[in-house]
Design an enzyme around this catalytic site. Structure first.
Site, PDB file in Angstrom:
ATOM      1  N   LYS A  19      98.773  16.837  29.391  1.00  0.00           N
ATOM      2  CA  LYS A  19      97.401  16.342  29.534  1.00  0.00           C
ATOM      3  C   LYS A  19      96.386  17.476  29.663  1.00  0.00           C
ATOM      4  O   LYS A  19      95.445  17.405  30.456  1.00  0.00           O
ATOM      5  CB  LYS A  19      97.292  15.391  30.737  1.00  0.00           C
ATOM      6  N   LYS A 307      96.287   1.566  31.306  1.00  0.00           N
ATOM      7  CA  LYS A 307      96.666   2.802  30.632  1.00  0.00           C
ATOM      8  C   LYS A 307      96.206   4.041  31.409  1.00  0.00           C
ATOM      9  O   LYS A 307      95.415   3.950  32.345  1.00  0.00           O
ATOM     10  CB  LYS A 307      96.067   2.826  29.224  1.00  0.00           C
ATOM     11  N   ASP A 308      96.716   5.222  30.962  1.00  0.00           N
ATOM     12  CA  ASP A 308      96.357   6.483  31.594  1.00  0.00           C
ATOM     13  C   ASP A 308      94.867   6.775  31.424  1.00  0.00           C
ATOM     14  O   ASP A 308      94.275   6.465  30.396  1.00  0.00           O
ATOM     15  CB  ASP A 308      97.158   7.625  30.961  1.00  0.00           C
ATOM     16  N   LYS A 309      94.300   7.408  32.453  1.00  0.00           N
ATOM     17  CA  LYS A 309      92.873   7.722  32.408  1.00  0.00           C
ATOM     18  C   LYS A 309      92.597   8.921  31.506  1.00  0.00           C
ATOM     19  O   LYS A 309      91.697   8.881  30.667  1.00  0.00           O
ATOM     20  CB  LYS A 309      92.361   8.006  33.826  1.00  0.00           C
ATOM     21  N   GLN A 402     100.788   7.427  38.711  1.00  0.00           N
ATOM     22  CA  GLN A 402      99.594   6.609  38.468  1.00  0.00           C
ATOM     23  C   GLN A 402      99.590   5.364  39.339  1.00  0.00           C
ATOM     24  O   GLN A 402      98.540   4.815  39.652  1.00  0.00           O
ATOM     25  CB  GLN A 402      99.527   6.193  36.996  1.00  0.00           C
TER      26      GLN A 402
END
Length: 669
Positions: A19, A307-309, A402
């Site tokens: 990321k 979902k992922d930020k 998360q």
């Protein structure tokens, strides 16, 4: 991330970063079957204005179906004998559904049921084929009885779908039965679901055509605000009066009717009955002058997964009460907010969390290095060894960071525990605990903890902090005490409220999985819980979970990939070995009893479910690439180059890519 938790594999691993940018972490939700999509659908691409890339548990439940699609012409296999319709209104059929509504050339479900090919319809997937076929026979019997005029026999007949303890599953079954057999009704008696003929449907069939009857019940079931339904033109005043009386007698609290002039097929004036829902008093507020003014109706978005930020994420969404044309109009505005809408098309039902089939990941791991304790000079071999090992053996199915609020001072599971213990004031204080940063949000939280001034904090908070503002409005009205904080939590939508409780349950599951693997390793032992692959969906979830016996352990009857652990709740069973005892001691440590997963004041009901300890990845592929030359690396000399690992794979719902990468790399993020 998960510092003391277990690894499944024994390879050395390597270091790297994930990321670095949203483009390094692309998540594409695997398509929900078209059978389940029902509202306006838009797929959203988050955190980027680029076009989407080319690639495209035991807890989830089947999605609910609403009766807003064209029903089949009748129960599959049932006779379709014509019966006389009302005078002057054309023929009517007794019993079953009717032809597809205008604009539709297909009848969903019939061909697949009769041929046994294609995906199982929702009702069959909920009940299993044997029960589904028995229900179909019952529906045919009801239809036959009505066709022969044996109304008493049809009304007396009942068919049991068996006990259904889960409220969500009961709701799904209620809707699915109505969708496929609109002439049937379902009732619940002590958790047992009973199916009977719908006398209201039969009675209306004696007044209007069966197509009108079916369309009317579709309209009734959809309950769309501001929608209307009109019967065919009818010049018989007495007949119209009878229809008015029927609707007012049966549905008067919900519906209202009126006659209006229309032009019939011969371009002649005629009369028709229009039906609409009565306006709810809650949708209006009284202004200073005493008149009622209608409040704004908010648009709802529904989706199947969070979902992922920090990522590019692609997923289907259904937008209620917004036309495709309107979505296209606002597309450019959405792009400025980091979202792109594409592939817009109509749908007929909202989406639900957990409804997805899984996710596809395209991830770049940068800054690859050996672990400090690894003296090997062959980094490429280390990477290949790691990926292939996890591809073969799988990984521990932990919940990822998360789930708990990675990097936050107060994590979501702590709030969940406070809610389960009904310590609502403590939960509020935890919720408003600020991070060590100087920004408007955290300054407002700091102010609230110092002063308990809910009104002043409301002014300080930015508009986008919706949950905080919902809670503060209730605290301002009722006070920062147990009663006020309870009402404050109730002011937050249930899906958000229970999110914190689920975070706590996930934390306990993670700890239990680690304990189980450290205690027994990869061997299936007596007292373990294993999931049996039963095709009969009428079997309850608990009955699909089997406790391993001593003889089964000796015979190595089960695989570690069948072993499940319970997510704590009031309706699950625990392992009968040391792991079960661990659960009891762990919950006692948090002052929780096993029956404490019903919190009535907060409207929290946590039945629990089961989760496989280990999972495997699907469709895994990878390659190494130089970030300088953008060429694939074919030799073993990686230490002097800036190289990245590009890895693509599919995971089942509720599996975490960060946990999968942790197992490969043997490091926390």
């Amino acid at each position: 991330m998960l510092p003391c938790f277990s690894y499944l594999t024994e390879h050395t691993g390597f270091r790297g970063t994930i990321k670095n940018s949203p483009r390094d972490f692309v998540v594409t939700e695997l398509e929900v079957p078209e059978l389940f999509l029902r509202g306006t659908r838009a797929e959203l691409l988050q955190k980027t204005s680029e076009a989407p890339p080319a690639q495209s548990s035991l807890c989830p439940r089947e999605p609910k179906k609403r009766r807003t699609e064209p029903p089949g012409p009748a129960a599959p296999g049932c006779p379709r004998d014509a019966a006389p319709g009302p005078p002057g209104r054309g023929p009517s059929r007794a019993g079953g559904g009717c032809a597809a509504s205008p604009g539709s050339n297909e009848r969903e479900g019939d061909s697949d049921l009769q041929s046994g090919l294609g995906e199982a319809p929702v009702l069959e997937s909920l009940l299993g084929r044997p029960v589904s076929e028995l229900l179909n026979k019952f529906a045919c019997d009801v239809k036959d009885a009505w066709g022969l005029g044996n109304n008493a026999d049809a009304a007396a007949g009942e068919f049991s779908l068996g006990p259904r303890l889960d409220k969500k599953i009961r709701a799904d079954l209620h809707s699915a039965v109505r969708q496929k057999y609109p002439f049937l009704v379902t009732v619940t008696k002590d958790n047992e679901m009973i199916v009977k003929g719908n006398p209201d449907y039969r009675e209306l069939c004696q007044l209007v055509t069966e197509k009108e009857t079916s369309d009317f019940f579709k309209f009734l079931d959809a309950k769309l605000e501001n929608s209307t339904f009109s019967f065919e033109p009818d010049g018989n005043k007495e007949h119209r009066k009878t229809v008015h009386h029927f609707i007012n007698r049966k549905f008067g609290k919900l519906l209202e009717t009126k006659s209006f002039t229309v032009t019939d097929v011969n371009d002649q004036p005629n009369m028709s009955i229009m039906v609409r829902f009565r306006e709810k008093s809650l949708s209006r507020k009284r202004c200073a002058g005493g008149f009622q003014v209608k409040q704004d109706v908010y648009t709802d978005f529904s989706y199947t997964g969070i979902k992922d930020k920090k990522a590019i994420t692609l997923q289907p969404m259904v937008v209620k009460k917004v036309t495709p044309e309107r979505l296209k109009e606002i597309g450019s505005k959405m792009e400025k907010k980091g979202m792109k809408i594409y592939n817009i098309r109509p749908a007929y039902q909202h989406l639900r969390l957990g409804q997805l089939k899984g996710n596809h990941f395209d991830i770049v791991v940068r800054h690859l290095q050996h672990h400090s304790h690894d003296s090997s000079a062959d980094l490429k071999e280390r990477i290949s060894e790691a990926v292939e090992s996890v591809k073969t053996k799988g990984f521990v199915n932990y919940y990822g960071p998360q789930r708990f609020g990675q990097g936050q001072i107060v994590q979501t599971d702590q709030i969940g525990l406070a809610l389960l213990n009904e310590k609502t004031v403590k939960a509020v204080k935890l919720f408003f605990t600020p991070e060590d940063t100087d920004d408007p949000v955290n300054n407002a939280k700091r102010y609230f903890l110092q002063t308990e001034d809910a009104k002043g904090t409301l002014v300080m908070l930015p508009e986008f902090k919706v949950r905080e503002k919902m809670l503060l409005r209730a605290l301002n009205r009722y006070g920062v005490n147990h009663e006020g904080c309870t009402k404050g939590w109730l002011n937050i939508p249930h899906s958000l409220r229970i999110f914190y409780v689920h975070a706590y349950c996930s934390k306990i599951w993670n700890e239990a999985a680690s304990y189980r693997l450290k205690t027994y390793g990869s061997k299936v032992v007596e007292g373990d819980l294993v999931f049996l692959e039963e095709n009969d969906e009428s079997i309850s979830l608990n009955d699909k979970v089997h406790v391993v016996t001593a003889s089964e352990e000796s015979a190595n009857k089960y695989s570690i990939y069948q072993v499940v652990l319970p997510m704590v709740g009031h309706s699950i069973k625990y392992p009968s070995n040391k792991v079960g005892q661990w659960y009891h001691e762990r919950l006692s440590k948090d002052e929780l009893e096993l029956c404490k997963f019903r919190v009535s004041p907060l409207q929290l009901n946590i039945p629990g479910c089961y989760r496989l300890i280990l999972k495997k990845v699907q469709n895994l592929s990878y390659f190494l690439e130089s970030s300088e030359k953008e060429t694939k690396i074919e030799d073993n000399h990686l230490n002097d180059l800036k190289v990245s690992l590009h890895i693509s794979f599919d995971l089942d719902p509720s599996c975490y890519a960060t946990v999968f990468l942790r197992e490969i790399m043997k490091c926390d993020f």
